[in-house]
Scaffold this motif. Structure first.
Motif, PDB file in Angstrom:
ATOM      1  N   VAL A 235      19.426 109.295  -5.755  1.00 48.95           N
ATOM      2  CA  VAL A 235      20.244 110.844  -5.963  1.00 48.95           C
ATOM      3  C   VAL A 235      18.613 111.234  -6.280  1.00 48.95           C
ATOM      4  CG1 VAL A 235      21.642 111.994  -7.609  1.00 48.95           C
ATOM      5  CG2 VAL A 235      22.716 110.134  -6.433  1.00 48.95           C
ATOM      6  N   ASP A 236      18.030 110.894  -7.691  1.00 49.22           N
ATOM      7  CA  ASP A 236      16.759 111.263  -8.007  1.00 49.22           C
ATOM      8  C   ASP A 236      16.084 112.191  -6.988  1.00 49.22           C
ATOM      9  OD1 ASP A 236      18.154 110.725 -11.066  1.00 49.22           O
ATOM     10  OD2 ASP A 236      17.180 108.533 -10.849  1.00 49.22           O
TER      11      ASP A 236
ATOM     12  N   ILE B  36      26.305 105.815   1.651  1.00 47.33           N
ATOM     13  CA  ILE B  36      24.665 106.320   0.818  1.00 47.33           C
ATOM     14  C   ILE B  36      24.941 107.944   1.302  1.00 47.33           C
ATOM     15  CG2 ILE B  36      22.600 106.780   0.567  1.00 47.33           C
ATOM     16  CD1 ILE B  36      21.166 103.898   1.709  1.00 47.33           C
ATOM     17  N   ALA B  37      25.405 108.529   2.227  1.00 50.23           N
ATOM     18  CA  ALA B  37      25.685 109.933   2.916  1.00 50.23           C
ATOM     19  C   ALA B  37      26.607 109.821   1.644  1.00 50.23           C
ATOM     20  CB  ALA B  37      25.564 109.824   4.722  1.00 50.23           C
ATOM     21  N   ALA B  38      27.979 109.442   1.536  1.00 51.97           N
ATOM     22  CA  ALA B  38      28.291 108.899   0.935  1.00 51.97           C
ATOM     23  C   ALA B  38      28.890 109.299  -0.411  1.00 51.97           C
ATOM     24  CB  ALA B  38      29.983 108.640   0.962  1.00 51.97           C
TER      25      ALA B  38
ATOM     26  N   ARG C   6      27.496 112.915  -5.334  1.00 49.66           N
ATOM     27  CA  ARG C   6      26.560 113.238  -7.053  1.00 49.66           C
ATOM     28  C   ARG C   6      25.966 114.222  -6.750  1.00 49.66           C
ATOM     29  NH1 ARG C   6      24.520 107.201  -8.428  1.00 49.66           N
ATOM     30  NH2 ARG C   6      23.785 109.112  -9.830  1.00 49.66           N
ATOM     31  N   ALA C   7      25.619 114.726  -5.642  1.00 55.14           N
ATOM     32  CA  ALA C   7      23.629 115.601  -5.555  1.00 55.14           C
ATOM     33  C   ALA C   7      24.493 116.591  -4.116  1.00 55.14           C
ATOM     34  CB  ALA C   7      22.990 114.951  -5.553  1.00 55.14           C
TER      35      ALA C   7
END
Length: 324
Positions: free
Chosen positions: A247-248, A272-274, A279-280
Motif C-alpha cells: 500500500v505504501d 492483493i488487488a482487493a 486501502r489505497a
C-alpha cells in the motif's frame, strides 16, 4: 560475503539449523544418500547421521503425519516434498491437522514443522512437476507461507522458518535453484514475513515473489528505456502478506501490477488487488493489473513458455495501466 546458488544457500542454511538445534531433523524421500532430487540435502547425512536426515517411504501423507507427531514430542522436523504436485496426498493433514494444532491447544504448544516444496515451472518437466499451489495453502489459517527469490534470502529464511513455532510452508522456486548471488552469513536478512523493495521507482509498482522476482526486475529495467520508473517489491511472505509495504508503494506510484506463475483466477494477486483497492483506492490512477498463468492444468514443456508470465506480458500490463 560468499557467492552461492540458491540451492547451495539452502543447503548451508539447513546445515546451520541442524548444528544449532539438536531437536531439528530432516525427513523426506531420497534426501539422505541421494541428497534429494535437487541435491539440496547433499552431504548432510554423512555429517548428521540417519537419525537426523531420514529417508522416508514414498508416502507424502506418512511424511507429514510423522512430522506432526515429532513436533508434538518436542522435535522440530523439516519435511521435504519432492515436487509441488506430490504434496496433495499430505494436503489433508497439513490443512486439517497441522494448521489447527496451535489454535486447538490455545497456544499451550506450537507446531514447529517446516514443509519444503520446490514449486513453479520453467524446467521443461512433466505433469505434477511444475505447479504453483500456494493459494490453496494461503486460504488455510494457521499456516505461514514464505518463498525466497535470491540466495541470501534462501539462506536466512529457511533458518527463520525453522525457528518459527507456527507451521511454515516453504516454497522453493525450483527454476532459480542455480541462480547465484551474494550471501552474508553474518548479518541476518530481514524478517521473512516482511516484503522488501528490491527496486525503487515512482511511476508504477510491480509485486512479485519467488521465481518471478528476476522477471519483474528485468521488466522494470526494460520499462526504464521508455522513461517509466518502476518500483519492484519482493513479497517474500505469501501468508501473512505485508500489505503495508504494498500500500505504501501504491500510494507513491499510483499503479500496481501483481504477477505470479499460478493461475490468475483465484490467485494471490486477486487478494492483493482487493486489499489495495480498499486501502489505497484514491491513490490508484488505474485498475490493479494481474499477470499470471491461465486457468488450466500446467501445460506440456513444449508450450510452457507461452503459459508463464514473462517480460513482455509485464510490459503489456504496464502499457494497459498507463493507458488510463
Amino acid at each position: 560475503m560468499t557467492t552461492m546458488t540458491i540451492a547451495k544457500a539452502l543447503t548451508a542454511g539447513l546445515r546451520r539449523v541442524l548444528e544449532e538445534n539438536p531437536k531439528s531433523l530432516l525427513i523426506g524421500e531420497d534426501i539422505g544418500r541421494l541428497g534429494g532430487v535437487y541435491r539440496i540435502t547433499e552431504g548432510l547425512l554423512a555429517d548428521f547421521g540417519e537419525d537426523r536426515v531420514v529417508d522416508s517411504p514414498l508416502a507424502e501423507s506418512a511424511i507429514i503425519g510423522t512430522s506432526i507427531g515429532l513436533a508434538l514430542r518436542g522435535y522440530a522436523p523439516i519435511a521435504e516434498i519432492q515436487f509441488d504436485g506430490f504434496v496433495f496426498p499430505g494436503f489433508n493433514q497439513i490443512t486439517t491437522q497441522l494448521a489447527k494444532m496451535r489454535a486447538r491447544a490455545e497456544g499451550r504448544f506450537g507446531a514447529p514443522v517446516v514443509i519444503r516444496i520446490p514449486y513453479g515451472g520453467g524446467i521443461g518437466s512433466i505433469e505434477h512437476h511444475s505447479e504453483s499451489p500456494e493459494a490453496l495453502f494461503a486460504h488455510t489459517a494457521g499456516l505461514r507461507i514464505i518463498t525466497p527469490s535470491n540466495a541470501n534470502d534462501a539462506y536466512w529464511m529457511i533458518q527463520q522458518a525453522a525457528a518459527c513455532q507456527d507451521p511454515v510452508v516453504f516454497f522453493e522456486p525450483k527454476r532459480r535453484y542455480w541462480l547465484k548471488g551474494e550471501v552474508d552469513t553474518e548479518n541476518p536478512a530481514p524478517d521473512a514475513f516482511r516484503a522488501q523493495v528490491v527496486r525503487e521507482g515512482a511511476d508504477a509498482t510491480i509485486v512479485a515473489y519467488g521465481p518471478l522476482v528476476p522477471v519483474a526486475l528485468a521488466a522494470a529495467e526494460a520499462a526504464a528505456e521508455d522513461g517509466r520508473d518502476v518500483e519492484v517489491i519482493d513479497l517474500r511472505s505469501i501468508s501473512p502478506i505485508d500489505f503495508d509495504a504494498v500500500v505504501d508503494s501504491v500510494r507513491k506510484t499510483g499503479r500496481l501490477i501483481v504477477t505470479h506463475e499460478a493461475p490468475t483466477f483465484g490467485g494471490i494477486g486477486g487478494e492483493i488487488a482487493a486489499r489495495v483497492s480498499e486501502r489505497a483506492f484514491l491513490s490508484l490512477e488505474a485498475p490493479v493489473m494481474r499477470v499470471g498463468g491461465f486457468h488450466m492444468p500446467y501445460p506440456v514443456a513444449k508450450v510452457e513458455e507461452q503459459y508463464l508470465p514473462d517480460i513482455d506480458k509485464l510490459l503489456e500490463a504496464l502499457d494497459r495501466s498507463f493507458a488510463y
